[in-house]
Design an enzyme around this catalytic site. Structure first.
Site, PDB file in Angstrom:
ATOM      1  CB  ALA A  44      -0.908   0.006   1.228  1.00 34.33           C
ATOM      2  CB  CYS A  45       1.890   3.825  -1.863  1.00 32.37           C
ATOM      3  SG  CYS A  45       1.034   4.069  -3.437  1.00 32.37           S
ATOM      4  N   GLY A  46       0.228   5.871  -0.529  1.00 33.76           N
ATOM      5  CA  GLY A  46      -0.749   6.938  -0.377  1.00 33.76           C
ATOM      6  C   GLY A  46      -1.858   6.921  -1.408  1.00 33.76           C
ATOM      7  CB  VAL A  91      -2.991   4.025   2.860  1.00 38.41           C
ATOM      8  CG1 VAL A  91      -3.370   3.904   4.317  1.00 38.41           C
ATOM      9  CG2 VAL A  91      -1.493   3.871   2.704  1.00 38.41           C
TER      10      VAL A  91
END
Length: 99
Positions: free
Chosen positions: A7-9, A40
């Site tokens: 996950a990332c922003g 995220v």
């Protein structure tokens, strides 16, 4: 087979890069894993369905997972295969799955 989410922003560039790095390390360690990537926000909603969530160390506080099965792993250097490998081995050792 482990279920993993990166996950990332925004769920675009960084999570795709993390996914590729994680996949490379799991293959090196000869561990079967199904790896997905997302933002995220999406990962928070889906995390309980996964064994491991990888994200930036700065984003780990976004996850409040109630089950004891899912482990959130924060990465300091998203591009470091050595860090990813170390954290995967630590996870497996804590799960009693290390060789």
């Amino acid at each position: 087979m482990l279920k993993v989410i990166a996950a990332c922003g925004n769920g675009m560039g960084s999570s795709q890069i993390i996914k590729m790095k994680i996949d490379k390390v799991f293959k090196k360690l000869n561990i079967a894993a199904e790896i997905h990537h997302s933002s995220v926000g999406e990962a928070k909603a889906m995390a309980a369905n996964y064994d491991v969530v990888f994200c930036s160390a700065a984003l780990t506080g976004n996850f409040n997972i109630k089950n004891t099965r899912t482990k959130v792993i924060g990465l300091v250097n998203l591009l470091s295969e050595a860090e990813i490998e170390t954290k995967i081995k630590e996870y497996l050792l804590n799960q009693g799955k290390a060789e």
